[in-house]
Design a protein around this motif. Sequence first.
Motif, PDB file in Angstrom:
ATOM      1  N   SER A  46       0.745  -1.375   0.012  1.00  0.00           N
ATOM      2  CA  SER A  46      -0.061  -0.035  -0.065  1.00  0.00           C
ATOM      3  C   SER A  46       0.926   1.249   0.036  1.00  0.00           C
ATOM      4  O   SER A  46       1.795   1.419   0.799  1.00  0.00           O
ATOM      5  CB  SER A  46      -0.927   0.046   1.335  1.00  0.00           C
ATOM      6  OG  SER A  46      -1.846  -1.115   1.210  1.00  0.00           O
ATOM      7  N   ALA A  47       0.619   2.202  -0.994  1.00  0.00           N
ATOM      8  CA  ALA A  47       1.202   3.410  -0.991  1.00  0.00           C
ATOM      9  C   ALA A  47       0.983   4.456   0.114  1.00  0.00           C
ATOM     10  O   ALA A  47      -0.346   4.538   0.771  1.00  0.00           O
ATOM     11  CB  ALA A  47       0.957   4.131  -2.326  1.00  0.00           C
ATOM     12  N   LEU A  48       2.192   5.062   0.869  1.00  0.00           N
ATOM     13  CA  LEU A  48       1.821   6.032   1.616  1.00  0.00           C
ATOM     14  C   LEU A  48       1.709   7.462   1.035  1.00  0.00           C
ATOM     15  O   LEU A  48       2.106   7.338  -0.215  1.00  0.00           O
ATOM     16  CB  LEU A  48       3.093   6.041   2.458  1.00  0.00           C
ATOM     17  CG  LEU A  48       3.300   5.128   3.703  1.00  0.00           C
ATOM     18  CD1 LEU A  48       4.498   4.453   3.846  1.00  0.00           C
ATOM     19  CD2 LEU A  48       2.689   5.434   5.103  1.00  0.00           C
ATOM     20  N   PRO A  49       1.297   8.496   1.674  1.00  0.00           N
ATOM     21  CA  PRO A  49       1.277   9.815   1.154  1.00  0.00           C
ATOM     22  C   PRO A  49       2.474  10.127   0.547  1.00  0.00           C
ATOM     23  O   PRO A  49       3.590   9.786   1.049  1.00  0.00           O
ATOM     24  CB  PRO A  49       0.661  10.647   2.154  1.00  0.00           C
ATOM     25  CG  PRO A  49       0.241   9.781   3.145  1.00  0.00           C
ATOM     26  CD  PRO A  49       0.818   8.352   3.186  1.00  0.00           C
ATOM     27  N   THR A  50       2.551  11.137  -0.359  1.00  0.00           N
ATOM     28  CA  THR A  50       3.809  11.677  -1.057  1.00  0.00           C
ATOM     29  C   THR A  50       4.551  12.501   0.006  1.00  0.00           C
ATOM     30  O   THR A  50       3.663  13.106   1.004  1.00  0.00           O
ATOM     31  CB  THR A  50       3.634  12.246  -2.092  1.00  0.00           C
ATOM     32  OG1 THR A  50       2.713  13.551  -2.077  1.00  0.00           O
ATOM     33  CG2 THR A  50       2.925  11.220  -3.239  1.00  0.00           C
ATOM     34  N   GLU A  51       5.516  12.866  -0.318  1.00  0.00           N
ATOM     35  CA  GLU A  51       6.242  13.724   0.725  1.00  0.00           C
ATOM     36  C   GLU A  51       5.302  15.193   0.711  1.00  0.00           C
ATOM     37  O   GLU A  51       5.307  15.968   1.640  1.00  0.00           O
ATOM     38  CB  GLU A  51       7.816  13.938   0.237  1.00  0.00           C
ATOM     39  CG  GLU A  51       8.558  12.842   0.597  1.00  0.00           C
ATOM     40  CD  GLU A  51      10.226  13.001   0.034  1.00  0.00           C
ATOM     41  OE1 GLU A  51      10.173  14.122  -0.352  1.00  0.00           O
ATOM     42  OE2 GLU A  51      10.930  11.982   0.322  1.00  0.00           O
ATOM     43  N   GLU A  52       5.205  15.374  -0.550  1.00  0.00           N
ATOM     44  CA  GLU A  52       4.354  16.749  -0.529  1.00  0.00           C
ATOM     45  C   GLU A  52       2.971  16.690   0.216  1.00  0.00           C
ATOM     46  O   GLU A  52       2.725  17.851   1.093  1.00  0.00           O
ATOM     47  CB  GLU A  52       4.133  17.175  -2.016  1.00  0.00           C
ATOM     48  CG  GLU A  52       5.330  17.515  -2.895  1.00  0.00           C
ATOM     49  CD  GLU A  52       6.141  16.365  -3.000  1.00  0.00           C
ATOM     50  OE1 GLU A  52       5.524  15.106  -3.050  1.00  0.00           O
ATOM     51  OE2 GLU A  52       7.271  16.326  -3.813  1.00  0.00           O
ATOM     52  N   GLU A  53       2.435  15.746  -0.009  1.00  0.00           N
ATOM     53  CA  GLU A  53       1.097  15.607   0.702  1.00  0.00           C
ATOM     54  C   GLU A  53       1.398  15.491   2.337  1.00  0.00           C
ATOM     55  O   GLU A  53       0.444  16.059   2.989  1.00  0.00           O
ATOM     56  CB  GLU A  53       0.333  14.108   0.212  1.00  0.00           C
ATOM     57  CG  GLU A  53      -0.110  14.346  -1.029  1.00  0.00           C
ATOM     58  CD  GLU A  53      -0.702  13.155  -1.576  1.00  0.00           C
ATOM     59  OE1 GLU A  53      -1.390  12.807  -2.365  1.00  0.00           O
ATOM     60  OE2 GLU A  53      -0.131  11.847  -1.143  1.00  0.00           O
ATOM     61  N   LEU A  54       2.449  14.764   3.008  1.00  0.00           N
ATOM     62  CA  LEU A  54       2.604  14.771   4.117  1.00  0.00           C
ATOM     63  C   LEU A  54       2.903  16.246   4.586  1.00  0.00           C
ATOM     64  O   LEU A  54       2.753  16.768   5.899  1.00  0.00           O
ATOM     65  CB  LEU A  54       3.820  13.851   4.578  1.00  0.00           C
ATOM     66  CG  LEU A  54       3.251  12.318   4.265  1.00  0.00           C
ATOM     67  CD1 LEU A  54       4.561  11.234   4.169  1.00  0.00           C
ATOM     68  CD2 LEU A  54       2.154  11.977   5.323  1.00  0.00           C
ATOM     69  N   GLN A  55       3.596  17.047   3.648  1.00  0.00           N
ATOM     70  CA  GLN A  55       4.055  18.581   4.414  1.00  0.00           C
ATOM     71  C   GLN A  55       2.712  19.245   4.391  1.00  0.00           C
ATOM     72  O   GLN A  55       2.667  19.773   5.497  1.00  0.00           O
ATOM     73  CB  GLN A  55       4.782  19.085   3.170  1.00  0.00           C
ATOM     74  CG  GLN A  55       6.291  18.614   3.021  1.00  0.00           C
ATOM     75  CD  GLN A  55       7.224  19.441   2.136  1.00  0.00           C
ATOM     76  OE1 GLN A  55       7.504  18.792   0.887  1.00  0.00           O
ATOM     77  NE2 GLN A  55       7.452  20.701   2.244  1.00  0.00           N
ATOM     78  N   ARG A  56       1.948  18.985   3.632  1.00  0.00           N
ATOM     79  CA  ARG A  56       0.689  19.790   3.748  1.00  0.00           C
ATOM     80  C   ARG A  56      -0.328  19.214   4.743  1.00  0.00           C
ATOM     81  O   ARG A  56      -0.668  19.905   5.618  1.00  0.00           O
ATOM     82  CB  ARG A  56      -0.190  19.769   2.457  1.00  0.00           C
ATOM     83  CG  ARG A  56       0.394  20.465   1.133  1.00  0.00           C
ATOM     84  CD  ARG A  56      -0.549  20.525   0.016  1.00  0.00           C
ATOM     85  NE  ARG A  56      -1.039  19.394  -0.481  1.00  0.00           N
ATOM     86  CZ  ARG A  56      -0.398  18.628  -1.518  1.00  0.00           C
ATOM     87  NH1 ARG A  56       0.563  19.003  -1.978  1.00  0.00           N
ATOM     88  NH2 ARG A  56      -0.886  17.559  -1.840  1.00  0.00           N
TER      89      ARG A  56
END
Length: 286
Positions: A46-56
């Motif tokens: 399963s994919a985790l959120p991207t780095e950009e999504e986690l930043q937001r």
Amino acid sequence: MSAGPSAAEPAERAPLLNRDSGTPLHAQIRDILHRQILDLPLHPGSALPTEEELQRQFGVSRSVVRQALSGLADLGLIRRQRGRGSVVAAAPVLRRQLQRAGGLDEQAAAHGQRLRTHVLRLEAAAPPAAGAEALNTQNTWEIERTRYLEQVPVAFMRTWVPRELFPHLTPALLENASLLALMREHGYHPAGGPRQVQAVTADPGLAQKLNTHPGQPLLLLEGVTRDALGHGLEWFNVWHAPNTVFDVDAQVTSQPASISQEHLRRLRTLTQQLESELAALDQRAR
């Protein structure tokens, strides 16, 4: 039925970070994602959120996010893939033979795996009543160790051994070492003993040691290891993480009903005594 939550929580639903707690933000984010992986649960791949999504989601810099993801990777919970983001890693499976006493390192090696041992505690302490009876002494070392497979904790062990037999044990001697091998080096040859397995749930202390959460089902292996003459060498409790498979070689017995269990026990004891004497003779011959 509504769909369950995903790892990529929208920003307005993201768990709040405590910026005044003194705990680094990357550690808080790592722990939040860790809980999500365990509790949702997220399946391997399963994919985790991207780095950009986690930043937001958390309102932090990219460097903080990368530290958090590195922490999860160090725990063996995710795989970071260049250009593809991070995915949940499959937990390594530890296989052990229930009827075999000790030799866990060798059993893991047979499957192409390598176990690592970390000693948490070694001190003089009396065992519980069952342990004192099995070892015929209250003068024991109490040893706590965690076993790791591919950086993932798979077993927590609490063991008591007689101090008069092994007076010179130290954490340094036991770190990444086999306790049974050390016993053999001291002239005591483990032969086996009764064991029992039961399902239990993790309390907060066990959950922390096995990198899981309270209430998680675990397998508890409890027993005593004796030498060929029946002397108790260790009494132990081993809590196994859910990614452990116990292999049992079950066979249909065809022994005549006239052979009693007591007779079989005496024959096994005699065999063990002979093996011990042969081992001692072989050692002296060398």
